[in-house]
Design a protein around this motif. Structure first.
Motif, PDB file in Angstrom:
ATOM      1  N   ALA A  32       0.613  -1.042  -0.040  1.00 25.68           N
ATOM      2  CA  ALA A  32      -0.591   0.176  -0.170  1.00 25.68           C
ATOM      3  C   ALA A  32       0.409   1.591   0.116  1.00 25.68           C
ATOM      4  N   ALA A  33       1.840   1.178   0.693  1.00 24.75           N
ATOM      5  CA  ALA A  33       2.618   1.929   0.981  1.00 24.75           C
ATOM      6  C   ALA A  33       4.025   2.407  -0.439  1.00 24.75           C
ATOM      7  N   TYR A  34       3.314   1.431  -1.244  1.00 24.51           N
ATOM      8  CA  TYR A  34       3.878   2.009  -3.051  1.00 24.51           C
ATOM      9  C   TYR A  34       3.799   2.498  -3.309  1.00 24.51           C
ATOM     10  N   ALA A  35       2.455   1.351  -3.817  1.00 19.77           N
ATOM     11  CA  ALA A  35       1.830   1.980  -3.874  1.00 19.77           C
ATOM     12  C   ALA A  35       0.677   3.626  -4.554  1.00 19.77           C
ATOM     13  N   LEU A  36       1.249   3.531  -3.455  1.00 12.60           N
ATOM     14  CA  LEU A  36       0.394   5.664  -2.191  1.00 12.60           C
ATOM     15  C   LEU A  36       1.727   6.637  -2.792  1.00 12.60           C
ATOM     16  N   GLY A  37       2.660   5.717  -2.645  1.00 12.84           N
ATOM     17  CA  GLY A  37       3.901   6.555  -3.354  1.00 12.84           C
ATOM     18  C   GLY A  37       4.468   6.892  -2.021  1.00 12.84           C
ATOM     19  N   VAL A  38       4.517   7.180  -0.974  1.00 12.86           N
ATOM     20  CA  VAL A  38       5.491   7.349   0.669  1.00 12.86           C
ATOM     21  C   VAL A  38       6.291   7.136   0.725  1.00 12.86           C
ATOM     22  N   LEU A  39       6.314   5.529   0.355  1.00 16.21           N
ATOM     23  CA  LEU A  39       7.950   5.023   0.145  1.00 16.21           C
ATOM     24  C   LEU A  39       9.145   6.076   0.218  1.00 16.21           C
ATOM     25  N   ASN A  40      10.506   6.563   0.893  1.00 19.64           N
ATOM     26  CA  ASN A  40      11.160   6.788   0.196  1.00 19.64           C
ATOM     27  C   ASN A  40      11.999   5.759  -0.901  1.00 19.64           C
ATOM     28  N   GLU A  41      12.604   6.779  -1.716  1.00 15.71           N
ATOM     29  CA  GLU A  41      13.362   6.384  -2.469  1.00 15.71           C
ATOM     30  C   GLU A  41      14.615   5.080  -2.433  1.00 15.71           C
ATOM     31  N   ALA A  42      15.025   4.372  -1.397  1.00 18.21           N
ATOM     32  CA  ALA A  42      16.039   3.655  -1.232  1.00 18.21           C
ATOM     33  C   ALA A  42      14.386   2.476  -0.203  1.00 18.21           C
ATOM     34  N   GLU A  43      13.330   2.676   0.190  1.00 17.11           N
ATOM     35  CA  GLU A  43      12.867   1.306   0.449  1.00 17.11           C
ATOM     36  C   GLU A  43      12.290   1.468  -0.639  1.00 17.11           C
ATOM     37  N   ALA A  44      11.394   2.371  -1.903  1.00 24.30           N
ATOM     38  CA  ALA A  44      10.952   1.797  -3.238  1.00 24.30           C
ATOM     39  C   ALA A  44      11.770   1.320  -4.238  1.00 24.30           C
ATOM     40  N   PHE A  45      12.854   1.186  -4.161  1.00 24.83           N
ATOM     41  CA  PHE A  45      13.732   0.517  -4.588  1.00 24.83           C
ATOM     42  C   PHE A  45      13.863  -0.912  -4.396  1.00 24.83           C
ATOM     43  N   ARG A  46      14.208  -0.883  -3.303  1.00 20.53           N
ATOM     44  CA  ARG A  46      14.314  -2.172  -2.494  1.00 20.53           C
ATOM     45  C   ARG A  46      12.657  -3.027  -2.692  1.00 20.53           C
ATOM     46  N   PHE A  47      11.725  -2.235  -2.524  1.00 20.36           N
ATOM     47  CA  PHE A  47      10.507  -3.048  -3.338  1.00 20.36           C
ATOM     48  C   PHE A  47      10.157  -3.262  -3.864  1.00 20.36           C
ATOM     49  N   GLU A  48      10.729  -2.525  -4.947  1.00 19.41           N
ATOM     50  CA  GLU A  48      10.430  -2.766  -6.552  1.00 19.41           C
ATOM     51  C   GLU A  48      11.404  -4.487  -6.572  1.00 19.41           C
ATOM     52  N   ASP A  49      12.805  -4.195  -6.458  1.00 19.32           N
ATOM     53  CA  ASP A  49      13.660  -5.228  -6.235  1.00 19.32           C
ATOM     54  C   ASP A  49      12.491  -6.567  -5.461  1.00 19.32           C
ATOM     55  N   HIS A  50      11.917  -6.561  -4.677  1.00 11.42           N
ATOM     56  CA  HIS A  50      10.907  -8.092  -4.230  1.00 11.42           C
ATOM     57  C   HIS A  50       9.590  -7.842  -5.067  1.00 11.42           C
ATOM     58  N   LEU A  51       9.937  -6.488  -5.573  1.00  8.69           N
ATOM     59  CA  LEU A  51       7.974  -6.089  -6.644  1.00  8.69           C
ATOM     60  C   LEU A  51       8.390  -7.302  -7.809  1.00  8.69           C
TER      61      LEU A  51
END
Length: 218
Positions: free
Chosen positions: A11-30
């Motif tokens: 949810a945090a990623y979809a709503l754009g509230v993760l910081n850049e580093a967290e978003a990058f790690r989540f996209e690896d998981h995605l």
């Protein structure tokens, strides 16, 4: 970050509230988690409604303030206008098919009469990446509603559709996860605060910034 925590970040990623580093790690998981990829797509309608609320709320209003009746009226008007436009396009398509049937090999161009709100369609294929994409843009009160169709056989990878404005500004319209070596057509919807005449091009990029295809409206 543990796997369970990554799942909770959808949810945090979809709503754009993760910081850049967290978003990058989540996209690896995605890229390795079909479950999260599907859930990110499901958050699309929620993200668009929040964008509508944000664009319709003055900056001095507290972010937890409740939307008033005028916002609801504008939303209902926007939906009604879009539905009317779609019905008109359906009627024109039927009429065009009749013309083609009786007129032989002739060409006809038909547009909706809803005051300039007709959809604009552009498509392109990148010779290097092999990615094909088609973007359909329809102006709304808040900006533009966008439908993306894409064929990408080089997955798995996380991707974004970016709208680039005439002033050089960029806005992510939608994001998705390309399946593993699947060349079938995917369809996503998104939204941008820019109107179609403010957009100079669309770009499909990977989460790592690799350019896949550019679409330039005429």
């Amino acid at each position: 970050m543990r796997s369970l925590e990554r799942h909770r970040d959808v949810a945090a990623y979809a709503l754009g509230v993760l910081n850049e580093a967290e978003a990058f790690r989540f996209e690896d998981h995605l890229m390795e988690c079909p479950r999260c990829a599907a859930e990110v797509t499901e958050f699309g309608p929620v993200t668009r409604q929040l964008m509508l609320y944000r664009r319709s709320t003055p900056r001095f209003v507290h972010p937890m303030a409740q939307p008033g009746p005028q916002l609801l009226n504008r939303l209902l008007e926007s939906v009604a206008t879009r539905h009317r436009a779609r019905r008109r396009r359906t009627l024109y398509a039927v009429a065009a098919s009749v013309v083609f049937a009786f007129a032989g090999p002739t060409a006809a161009i038909m547009a909706s009469d809803d005051g300039g709100g007709s959809a604009r369609i552009v498509q392109a294929t990148d010779a290097r990446s092999g990615v094909w994409a088609q973007v359909t843009t329809e102006d709304e009160l808040y900006g533009s509603q966008v439908e993306l169709k894409v064929k990408d056989a080089a997955g798995p990878r996380a991707c974004h559709l970016v709208a680039v404005g005439r002033d050089g500004s960029e806005e992510t319209v939608t994001s998705w996860h390309a399946a593993d070596h699947d060349a079938r057509e995917d369809t996503m919807t998104g939204a941008t605060a820019m109107h179609s005449d403010e957009i100079v091009r669309y770009e499909v990029r990977t989460s790592g910034g690799e350019h896949l295809v550019t679409l330039k409206p005429r």
